[in-house]
Enzyme design. Structure first.
Site, PDB file in Angstrom:
ATOM      1  N   THR A 135      -1.975   4.581 -11.932  1.00 60.80           N
ATOM      2  CA  THR A 135      -2.315   4.217 -10.506  1.00 60.80           C
ATOM      3  C   THR A 135      -0.684   3.783  -9.802  1.00 60.80           C
ATOM      4  OG1 THR A 135      -4.460   3.345 -11.157  1.00 60.80           O
ATOM      5  CG2 THR A 135      -3.589   2.107  -9.245  1.00 60.80           C
ATOM      6  N   GLU A 169      -6.294   8.378  -4.967  1.00 62.95           N
ATOM      7  CA  GLU A 169      -6.592   7.402  -5.856  1.00 62.95           C
ATOM      8  C   GLU A 169      -7.974   6.887  -5.432  1.00 62.95           C
ATOM      9  OE1 GLU A 169      -2.207   5.071  -6.554  1.00 62.95           O
ATOM     10  OE2 GLU A 169      -3.292   4.381  -5.008  1.00 62.95           O
ATOM     11  N   GLU A 170      -8.501   6.284  -6.571  1.00 60.50           N
ATOM     12  CA  GLU A 170      -9.947   6.162  -6.372  1.00 60.50           C
ATOM     13  C   GLU A 170     -10.174   4.763  -5.508  1.00 60.50           C
ATOM     14  OE1 GLU A 170     -11.081   2.809  -7.487  1.00 60.50           O
ATOM     15  OE2 GLU A 170      -9.183   2.444  -8.018  1.00 60.50           O
ATOM     16  N   SER A 171      -9.082   4.046  -5.234  1.00 59.20           N
ATOM     17  CA  SER A 171      -9.040   2.739  -4.452  1.00 59.20           C
ATOM     18  C   SER A 171      -9.078   3.142  -2.918  1.00 59.20           C
ATOM     19  CB  SER A 171      -8.065   1.826  -5.047  1.00 59.20           C
ATOM     20  OG  SER A 171      -6.623   2.450  -4.919  1.00 59.20           O
ATOM     21  N   SER A 225      -1.409  -4.985   2.258  1.00 55.14           N
ATOM     22  CA  SER A 225      -2.387  -4.015   2.264  1.00 55.14           C
ATOM     23  C   SER A 225      -3.796  -4.445   2.623  1.00 55.14           C
ATOM     24  CB  SER A 225      -2.597  -3.319   1.004  1.00 55.14           C
ATOM     25  OG  SER A 225      -3.272  -2.332   1.205  1.00 55.14           O
ATOM     26  N   HIS A 226      -4.723  -4.481   1.751  1.00 57.36           N
ATOM     27  CA  HIS A 226      -6.211  -4.783   2.035  1.00 57.36           C
ATOM     28  C   HIS A 226      -6.577  -6.296   1.784  1.00 57.36           C
ATOM     29  CE1 HIS A 226      -5.596  -3.710  -1.982  1.00 57.36           C
ATOM     30  NE2 HIS A 226      -6.603  -4.467  -2.354  1.00 57.36           N
ATOM     31  N   ARG A 251       3.774  -9.474  -3.609  1.00 58.51           N
ATOM     32  CA  ARG A 251       2.492 -10.149  -2.936  1.00 58.51           C
ATOM     33  C   ARG A 251       2.537 -11.516  -3.484  1.00 58.51           C
ATOM     34  NH1 ARG A 251      -2.019  -5.238  -2.588  1.00 58.51           N
ATOM     35  NH2 ARG A 251      -0.640  -3.709  -1.448  1.00 58.51           N
ATOM     36  N   LYS A 296      -0.124   7.133   0.832  1.00 62.05           N
ATOM     37  CA  LYS A 296      -1.397   7.146   1.155  1.00 62.05           C
ATOM     38  C   LYS A 296      -1.609   7.135   2.718  1.00 62.05           C
ATOM     39  CE  LYS A 296      -2.931   3.142  -1.280  1.00 62.05           C
ATOM     40  NZ  LYS A 296      -1.915   2.968  -2.164  1.00 62.05           N
ATOM     41  N   THR A 348       2.622  -2.931  -8.369  1.00 63.93           N
ATOM     42  CA  THR A 348       2.313  -1.365  -7.642  1.00 63.93           C
ATOM     43  C   THR A 348       2.750  -1.191  -6.364  1.00 63.93           C
ATOM     44  OG1 THR A 348      -0.023  -1.663  -7.615  1.00 63.93           O
ATOM     45  CG2 THR A 348       0.869  -0.683  -9.970  1.00 63.93           C
ATOM     46  N   ASP A 376      -2.979  -2.412   6.041  1.00 66.21           N
ATOM     47  CA  ASP A 376      -1.851  -1.540   6.571  1.00 66.21           C
ATOM     48  C   ASP A 376      -2.124   0.108   6.835  1.00 66.21           C
ATOM     49  OD1 ASP A 376      -2.130  -1.050   3.743  1.00 66.21           O
ATOM     50  OD2 ASP A 376      -0.010  -0.687   3.420  1.00 66.21           O
ATOM     51  N   LYS A 427       7.405  -4.742   0.375  1.00 64.30           N
ATOM     52  CA  LYS A 427       7.734  -3.746  -0.404  1.00 64.30           C
ATOM     53  C   LYS A 427       8.753  -2.889   0.147  1.00 64.30           C
ATOM     54  CE  LYS A 427       4.917   0.199   0.098  1.00 64.30           C
ATOM     55  NZ  LYS A 427       3.589   1.053  -0.083  1.00 64.30           N
ATOM     56  N   ARG A 487     -10.524  -4.303 -13.257  1.00 65.82           N
ATOM     57  CA  ARG A 487     -11.206  -3.201 -12.490  1.00 65.82           C
ATOM     58  C   ARG A 487     -11.859  -2.644 -13.678  1.00 65.82           C
ATOM     59  NH1 ARG A 487      -7.505  -2.256  -7.424  1.00 65.82           N
ATOM     60  NH2 ARG A 487      -8.072  -3.828  -6.174  1.00 65.82           N
ATOM     61  N   ASP A 532      -7.732   0.055   6.161  1.00 67.26           N
ATOM     62  CA  ASP A 532      -7.505  -1.340   5.778  1.00 67.26           C
ATOM     63  C   ASP A 532      -6.298  -2.021   6.413  1.00 67.26           C
ATOM     64  OD1 ASP A 532      -5.470   0.313   4.629  1.00 67.26           O
ATOM     65  OD2 ASP A 532      -5.159  -1.016   2.941  1.00 67.26           O
ATOM     66  N   ASP A 564      -3.275   2.436   4.945  1.00 69.05           N
ATOM     67  CA  ASP A 564      -2.933   3.565   3.874  1.00 69.05           C
ATOM     68  C   ASP A 564      -4.474   4.000   3.203  1.00 69.05           C
ATOM     69  OD1 ASP A 564      -3.243   1.303   2.249  1.00 69.05           O
ATOM     70  OD2 ASP A 564      -1.181   1.698   1.204  1.00 69.05           O
ATOM     71  N   ARG A 565      -5.545   3.135   3.391  1.00 66.65           N
ATOM     72  CA  ARG A 565      -6.726   3.335   2.730  1.00 66.65           C
ATOM     73  C   ARG A 565      -7.812   3.940   3.646  1.00 66.65           C
ATOM     74  NH1 ARG A 565      -7.681  -0.678  -2.192  1.00 66.65           N
ATOM     75  NH2 ARG A 565      -5.364  -1.009  -2.922  1.00 66.65           N
TER      76      ARG A 565
END
Length: 541
Positions: free
Chosen positions: A342, A361-363, A111-112, A20, A374, A16, A277, A124, A494, A275, A279-280
């Site tokens: 997602t 998103e919930e994440s 990312s995270h 990675r 995001k 997604t 990168d 990406k 999850r 996080d 985006d969170r």
């Protein structure tokens, strides 16, 4: 230009959020080159096209960026825009792609996920609208990695990534640009910086944990220099290749110091984190954690207070596992609510078509139509804008919101690094049982319906199937099961747990207490302990 012979590597399928793997996987000869060349072969850049390259500063970024520049020049790109020091947060990269009308961009991040020689790396590809490549493109990239036999690169030395300016790499102009300035200017156009500055001057305090990741320079420029928060407001603000040995995931486990501060007597008014990168986001007030699902709903309900959203929202979109709290806000505003799989790429069509303005998103990912990713700092700044205009605390805002809309008690339980065969067996058995679940009683709960979520894109008519298993109970509670695509080893299961408490109900109870029946039902229905041997999740958010 040199043509290098190569052979395919197995498993270069983008998830997604791109490809990675562990750093040592990417360090194999030709591994990164194969994937990058596959991208270029699929997108077929027009002569003279512009490519954006940047990353989150993690270990191995600089090495891959230098090679990506040489490869871009060999593949016909006319200009490469790269962030100084190889740095570009994911939302900032999206903005650069859009602002400079690039044909796309390579974002080097996991990312995270943790960074360092023994940790994670990722690549990406984002398309011209600034968003992640859709499945049609990532599927084609994967197919190309399975047959690739050569990659192209110029035989040139590394460029100086730390000095702003333009250099020539073959016939390609490579511009090293300020990674922060364009993004900070965009934020200043969207939000009421004058009102936030006045609130800061009047005593508003905050703590922002950049987690030694990419948002440090962005947060320092915006929060401390432009908005006037005190020096030191930004903590762990220097990006490090290994994120200081920490896990740059903004949640109550990995941002424990911030949580401890916000639930202490010394708490500032507002706490936030981002996080690896950028985006969170994490939002926490004095003694009040705001779940990402609630944050999306509360931001959407108050977005009109920011200049960039004063005209109202076209619609709200959320990923399927995200709680339905935002749906209630959309209904009150008389605008559509969209439920997508997602992955931020599913929001891109809605945003491009003008059908949605705010997505989440919930994440811990929230954003809007200002970019196609995001955006952690965007969410933090919208919160600050709302608090400054309403002159209200995070806790008070949350209570007022729940009193109007009811509360979706919500949690996510992550079972990390499971053997893939165990995770697959669990999901296969659960999927096979879905048809027999309606009407079944599980503790005090009764199943109303159960399915495997499938999404029909209202813009392009494409269908995305098998996007998670849903068990919905009478009364509005539900459990969602998914295997995450963001890890680099094994599988992450999850489990998303949601209970709706209507207006007038118990709106200020402890979340684990309110979800206890659902937690027990999840293990009974999916056989988590039986399949995995795990008796508790690794992370609860």
């Amino acid at each position: 230009m040199t043509t290098y012979k190569t052979t395919p590597y197995e498993g270069q399928k983008p998830g997604t959020s791109g490809l990675r793997k562990k750093v040592r996987v990417f360090q194999q000869p030709g591994y990164a080159e194969n994937f990058i060349q596959a991208v270029f072969d699929v997108v077929e850049p027009a002569p003279g096209a512009v490519l954006v390259i940047g990353g989150d500063g993690r270990y191995h970024n600089r090495t891959v960026i230098q090679q990506a520049i040489r490869m871009a020049a060999a593949n016909g790109y006319g200009q490469v825009l790269v962030g100084q020091g190889g740095i570009l947060s994911t939302p900032a990269a999206s903005n650069v792609i859009r602002q400079y009308k690039a044909s796309g961009g390579l974002i080097l991040s996991a990312s995270h996920n943790p960074g360092g020689p023994d940790e994670d790396f990722g690549i990406k590809y984002n398309i011209a609208n600034g968003g992640p490549a859709p499945e049609s493109v990532t599927d084609a990239i994967y197919a190309r990695t399975q047959t690739i036999d050569r990659y192209l690169a110029l035989d040139t030395p590394d460029i100086d990534l730390d000095t702003l300016g333009t250099v020539e790499v073959g016939a390609c102009r490579v511009t090293v640009l300020d990674p922060v300035a364009d993004y900070a200017d965009l934020m200043e156009r969207l939000f009421d910086f004058a009102t936030i500055r006045a609130a800061v001057a009047g005593g508003l305090t905050m703590a922002f944990d950049a987690m030694h990741a990419v948002t440090g320079p962005y947060a320092t420029e915006i929060l401390e220099k432009r908005l006037g928060f005190a020096p030191g407001t930004v903590r762990n603000g220097v990006p490090l290749e290994d994120f200081g040995g920490h896990h740059p995931d903004p949640n109550m486990v990995h941002a424990k110091e911030l949580f401890d501060l916000m639930f202490s007597e010394a708490a500032p008014d507002f706490g936030a984190a981002s996080d690896g990168d950028g985006d969170r986001n994490l939002i926490v007030g004095k003694h009040r954690f705001v779940t990402p699902s609630d944050s999306l709903a509360m931001l959407a309900a108050n977005a009109h207070l920011a200049p960039g959203y004063a005209k109202g929202l076209a619609g709200i979109a959320r990923s399927m596992p995200t709680s339905a709290a935002a749906d209630r806000v959309a209904a009150s505003l008389g605008i559509p609510a969209f439920e997508t799989p997602t992955g931020w790429k599913f929001f891109g069509n809605l945003l491009d078509a003008g059908m949605a303005t705010i997505c989440g998103e919930e994440s811990a990912g929230t954003g809007s139509d200002h970019v196609r990713e995001k955006d952690g700092l965007w969410a933090v700044l919208l919160w600050l804008n709302i608090l400054a205009v309403r002159k209200i605390s995070v806790d008070a805002l949350a209570r007022k919101h729940w009193a109007k809309f009811g509360r979706n008690y919500y949690a996510r339980h992550d079972y990390e690094a499971l053997p893939t065969e165990q995770a697959d067996a669990l999901m296969a058995a659960l999927k096979a049982s879905l048809g027999a679940l309606p009407g079944r009683k599980v503790g005090p709960l009764r199943v109303e319906t159960a399915d495997s979520f499938s999404y029909l894109d209202p813009v392009d008519g494409s269908t995305s199937a098998n996007q998670g298993l849903r068990v919905l109970f009478e009364g509005g509670s539900r459990i969602v099961f998914r295997l995450s695509g963001t890890g680099t080893q094994g599988a992450t299961l999850r489990v998303y747990l949601e209970r709706y408490e209507p207006v007038g109900g118990d709106l200020d109870r402890e979340t684990p207490e309110m979800l206890a029946d659902l937690i027990a039902a999840a293990d009974e229905l999916a056989g988590i302990t039986r399949h995995t041997g795990r008796t508790a999740p690794d992370v609860v958010t």
